[in-house]
Design an enzyme around this catalytic site. Structure first.
Site, mmCIF file in Angstrom:
data_model
loop_
_atom_site.group_PDB
_atom_site.id
_atom_site.type_symbol
_atom_site.label_atom_id
_atom_site.label_comp_id
_atom_site.label_asym_id
_atom_site.label_seq_id
_atom_site.Cartn_x
_atom_site.Cartn_y
_atom_site.Cartn_z
ATOM 1 N N ASN A 70 0.793 -1.242 0.000
ATOM 2 C CA ASN A 70 0.000 0.000 0.000
ATOM 3 C C ASN A 70 0.823 1.289 0.000
ATOM 4 O OD1 ASN A 70 0.712 -0.520 2.635
ATOM 5 N ND2 ASN A 70 -1.297 -0.074 3.511
ATOM 6 N N LYS A 90 12.244 -7.832 1.201
ATOM 7 C CA LYS A 90 11.286 -8.539 0.346
ATOM 8 C C LYS A 90 10.039 -7.682 0.190
ATOM 9 C CE LYS A 90 7.795 -10.924 0.448
ATOM 10 N NZ LYS A 90 7.195 -10.433 -0.802
ATOM 11 N N GLU A 98 4.359 -4.438 12.317
ATOM 12 C CA GLU A 98 3.401 -3.355 12.052
ATOM 13 C C GLU A 98 2.225 -3.992 11.334
ATOM 14 O OE1 GLU A 98 3.652 -0.365 13.151
ATOM 15 O OE2 GLU A 98 5.766 -0.138 13.646
ATOM 16 N N CYS A 118 -3.299 1.208 6.904
ATOM 17 C CA CYS A 118 -3.523 0.611 8.225
ATOM 18 C C CYS A 118 -4.031 1.668 9.196
ATOM 19 C CB CYS A 118 -2.238 -0.002 8.743
ATOM 20 S SG CYS A 118 -0.873 1.155 8.656
ATOM 21 N N GLU A 133 -11.033 -4.766 9.023
ATOM 22 C CA GLU A 133 -10.320 -3.717 8.309
ATOM 23 C C GLU A 133 -10.942 -3.619 6.907
ATOM 24 O OE1 GLU A 133 -6.161 -4.674 8.015
ATOM 25 O OE2 GLU A 133 -5.601 -2.585 8.298
HETATM 26 P P1 NAP Z 1 0.092 -9.184 3.589
HETATM 27 O O1 NAP Z 1 -0.696 -10.035 2.688
HETATM 28 O O2 NAP Z 1 0.272 -9.618 4.991
HETATM 29 O O3 NAP Z 1 1.511 -9.003 2.865
HETATM 30 C C1 NAP Z 1 2.518 -8.193 3.393
HETATM 31 C C2 NAP Z 1 3.866 -8.731 2.963
HETATM 32 O O4 NAP Z 1 4.038 -10.029 3.518
HETATM 33 C C3 NAP Z 1 4.039 -8.888 1.465
HETATM 34 O O5 NAP Z 1 5.372 -8.628 1.128
HETATM 35 C C4 NAP Z 1 3.719 -10.355 1.259
HETATM 36 O O6 NAP Z 1 4.319 -10.912 0.113
HETATM 37 C C5 NAP Z 1 4.333 -10.954 2.497
HETATM 38 N N1 NAP Z 1 3.790 -12.253 2.859
HETATM 39 C C6 NAP Z 1 2.555 -12.756 2.629
HETATM 40 N N2 NAP Z 1 2.470 -14.008 3.117
HETATM 41 C C7 NAP Z 1 3.675 -14.301 3.665
HETATM 42 C C8 NAP Z 1 4.221 -15.444 4.320
HETATM 43 N N3 NAP Z 1 3.504 -16.544 4.530
HETATM 44 N N4 NAP Z 1 5.499 -15.389 4.741
HETATM 45 C C9 NAP Z 1 6.244 -14.293 4.556
HETATM 46 N N5 NAP Z 1 5.790 -13.176 3.937
HETATM 47 C C10 NAP Z 1 4.520 -13.185 3.515
HETATM 48 O O7 NAP Z 1 -0.477 -7.704 3.683
HETATM 49 P P2 NAP Z 1 -0.850 -6.727 2.479
HETATM 50 O O8 NAP Z 1 -2.154 -7.162 1.943
HETATM 51 O O9 NAP Z 1 0.297 -6.572 1.550
HETATM 52 O O10 NAP Z 1 -0.969 -5.352 3.258
HETATM 53 C C11 NAP Z 1 -2.112 -4.950 3.887
HETATM 54 C C12 NAP Z 1 -2.018 -5.140 5.388
HETATM 55 O O11 NAP Z 1 -0.870 -4.468 5.871
HETATM 56 C C13 NAP Z 1 -3.189 -4.550 6.122
HETATM 57 O O12 NAP Z 1 -3.616 -5.404 7.140
HETATM 58 C C14 NAP Z 1 -2.610 -3.272 6.721
HETATM 59 O O13 NAP Z 1 -3.277 -2.818 7.852
HETATM 60 C C15 NAP Z 1 -1.216 -3.691 7.004
HETATM 61 N N6 NAP Z 1 -0.338 -2.518 7.108
HETATM 62 C C16 NAP Z 1 0.125 -2.182 8.331
HETATM 63 C C17 NAP Z 1 0.926 -1.064 8.484
HETATM 64 C C18 NAP Z 1 1.447 -0.683 9.831
HETATM 65 O O14 NAP Z 1 2.402 0.083 9.878
HETATM 66 N N7 NAP Z 1 0.883 -1.165 10.925
HETATM 67 C C19 NAP Z 1 1.261 -0.296 7.367
HETATM 68 C C20 NAP Z 1 0.768 -0.667 6.122
HETATM 69 C C21 NAP Z 1 -0.029 -1.803 6.013
HETATM 70 P P3 NAP Z 1 3.489 -11.080 -1.262
HETATM 71 O O15 NAP Z 1 3.148 -9.733 -1.706
HETATM 72 O O16 NAP Z 1 4.471 -11.725 -2.149
HETATM 73 O O17 NAP Z 1 2.301 -11.918 -0.939
#
Ligand code: NAP
Length: 493
Positions: A163, A186, A262, A296, A393
């Site tokens: 995002n 990554k 995070e 987020c 969310e």
């Molecule tokens: P996500 O599906 O959890 O993916 C985040 C990252 O993790 C991506 O690089 C993804 O790779 C990787 N990933 C997915 N499955 C994994 C696994 N089994 N092992 C290791 N890495 C893995 O989240 P998203 O959809 O990209 O992002 C949205 C989420 O992020 C929301 O819940 C949002 O609230 C949260 N967020 C939090 C913050 C904060 O600072 N608290 C900031 C921004 C976003 P791939 O892309 O290759 O699947």
């Protein structure tokens, strides 16, 4: 000025397509690739090397080999590299902004805002790098001495979401470089291009080979799995969804890794009847619509005092109705598409369920037909307190409004979530601000402010929103480990 196709093509052609391992851009060991799409058109815009487990291990090999020299590199040198990268990104700000718009969909004006915000982490941590203080004191018994110094944690795995493609990377790489850690980054497979360009800038700024390695690919677990199992890794810093964060915490336990998490949020946006209503609506637009709601920190639940709920909802819906969805490269666009079709379906399902449960779509409420994954900016009124949309969310341009009668009830409703990242509070009563801030269980509180992210502030959450802080004075500590040296009484005979 709307961006020409030639300008888009020239920028995309300038982005490295390989894996960055030990200072070189390489093909994947099995020759594999993956495609990156423009969510406003659904078309492929780039094809990158897709890292295998072997490539991931090679990236950790490089990070491990570079660690000792990097830790000994003077803080001033590390600081100067970050400062130079900050200046290079400023010079190429338009390229970074356009690249994020192309791979992620946000309107150019917002992408420019992210360049300014994300780049600030490099400047901030270039300043923090040379101020990483330890301490020296005499024991309470008055004889022996205590010396405390910070050392880099060691090789880190940094996993970022789609995002905020630049800011999520700089928020981790900045403090890791400042503290003297080497890294394997990554990025999310949906938006890897910005990290590729960012890594190229870090090399141009003088970062030695092996300090930052970048491995994107089709399978996140094929990349992270072997790295997490390897005892040379010392830390994982993850930004993403709570379920993936939980899994990484379990994996991290096997090697007793330092972790920063995070994770997801469910931000309440509380408006009291004494608030300046126009400012509250302006804040609501910023807190809800930044990044099309895909943040987020996005306001996820609007808790409005019952006496002003009707007026607030009407003004908020009018402001939402003035937004112009469109491809982010077009001048007129103020709202981009969602990241993909699945994300849009999820948003619509939450809206439909809320409407079935009695909510009223005051504006929007539907996907927008045509190319890309656009969803109409939506305000839902009279949302029942137990509706799923208030507990999950949303990650889209949808604002559910619900009401409360008393301050105590507002606090109870705000805390009725497993998440605790950002929260927002609109009131003109400063005593109330302190009372509510003390009682709500959130890592961050915006007081009469719809946007609170800042490189100088500690960003992070409590409860299921995660562990650790990014930015501020706290940010570098996440990449440092404390060493204590006990010194015998220098006056002893
Ligand atoms: P996500 O599906 O959890 O993916 C985040 C990252 O993790 C991506 O690089 C993804 O790779 C990787 N990933 C997915 N499955 C994994 C696994 N089994 N092992 C290791 N890495 C893995 O989240 P998203 O959809 O990209 O992002 C949205 C989420 O992020 C929301 O819940 C949002 O609230 C949260 N967020 C939090 C913050 C904060 O600072 N608290 C900031 C921004 C976003 P791939 O892309 O290759 O699947």
């Amino acid at each position: 000025m709307t961006i020409s196709p030639e300008r888009e093509a020239a920028l995309l052609a300038s982005v490295p397509t390989g894996l960055l391992i030990d200072g070189e851009w390489r093909d994947a060991s099995d020759g594999g690739t993956f495609d990156v799409h423009d969510p406003a058109t659904g078309k492929v815009i780039a094809t990158l090397a897709s890292a295998t487990s072997e490539d991931a291990k090679a990236a950790l090999d490089a990070a491990d080999a570079a660690q000792a020299d990097w830790a000994r590199t003077p803080a001033r040198v590390r600081s100067d590299i970050l400062r130079r990268a900050f200046e290079l990104i400023n010079e190429r700000a338009e390229d970074f902004a356009l690249l994020m718009t192309l791979e992620m969909g946000k309107p150019l004006a917002e992408a420019r805002g992210e360049v300014a915000y994300g780049n600030e982490f490099l400047r901030w941590f270039s300043e923090e790098a040379v101020r990483d203080y330890g301490r020296y004191l005499t024991t309470p018994e008055g004889k022996n001495k205590i010396l405390v110094q910070n050392k880099p944690v060691g090789p880190c795995l940094l996993i970022t979401p789609w995002n905020f493609p630049l800011a999520m990377a700089t928020r981790k790489v900045g403090p890791a470089v400042a503290a003297g850690c080497t890294m394997v980054l990554k990025p999310a497979k949906l938006t890897p291009l910005t990290s590729q360009l960012f890594a190229a800038v870090m090399l141009e700024a003088g970062l030695p080979a092996g300090v930052l390695n970048v491995v994107s690919g089709n399978s996140a677990s094929a990349i992270s799995g072997p790295i997490m199992k390897d005892r040379r890794l010392r830390k994982v810093s993850f930004t993403g969804s709570t379920p993936v964060g939980r899994q990484l915490l379990k994996d991290a336990a096997d090697n007793v890794l330092r972790t920063s998490m995070e994770l997801g949020g469910n931000a309440p946006f509380i408006v009291f009847e004494d608030a300046d209503l126009d400012k509250a609506v302006e804040g609501a637009m910023a807190a809800k619509m930044r990044n099309m709601g895909e943040a987020c920190t996005a306001a996820n639940r609007f808790l409005v005092q019952d006496t002003i709920a009707e007026e607030f909802t009407r003004k908020f819906a009018e402001a939402m109705g003035r937004l112009k969805p469109g491809r982010g490269t077009e001048d007129s666009s103020t709202v981009g598409p969602l990241i993909d079709g699945g994300a849009r379906d999820d948003v619509h399902q939450l809206v439909s369920a809320a409407v079935s449960a009695g909510a009223e779509a005051v504006c929007g409420g539907e996907p927008i037909d045509g190319d890309g994954y656009f969803y109409a900016p939506t305000v839902l009124g009279n949302v029942p307190n137990d509706a799923a949309i208030l507990n999950e969310e949303i990650f889209g341009p949808v604002a559910p409004v619900t009401t409360f009668e008393t301050e105590e009830q507002a606090i109870r409703l705000a805390n009725a979530s497993e998440y605790g990242l950002a929260s927002y509070l609109f009131t003109q009563d400063y005593a109330r601000m302190f009372r509510v801030a003390e009682q709500i269980e959130f890592g961050m509180v915006g007081f009469n402010a719809g946007v609170i992210s800042n490189a100088a502030a500690p960003f992070g959450g409590v409860k299921q929103s995660g562990l650790g802080r990014e930015g501020g004075a706290e940010g570098i500590a996440e990449y440092s480990t404390v060493q204590y040296i006990g010194i015998a009484d220098p006056y002893a005979e």
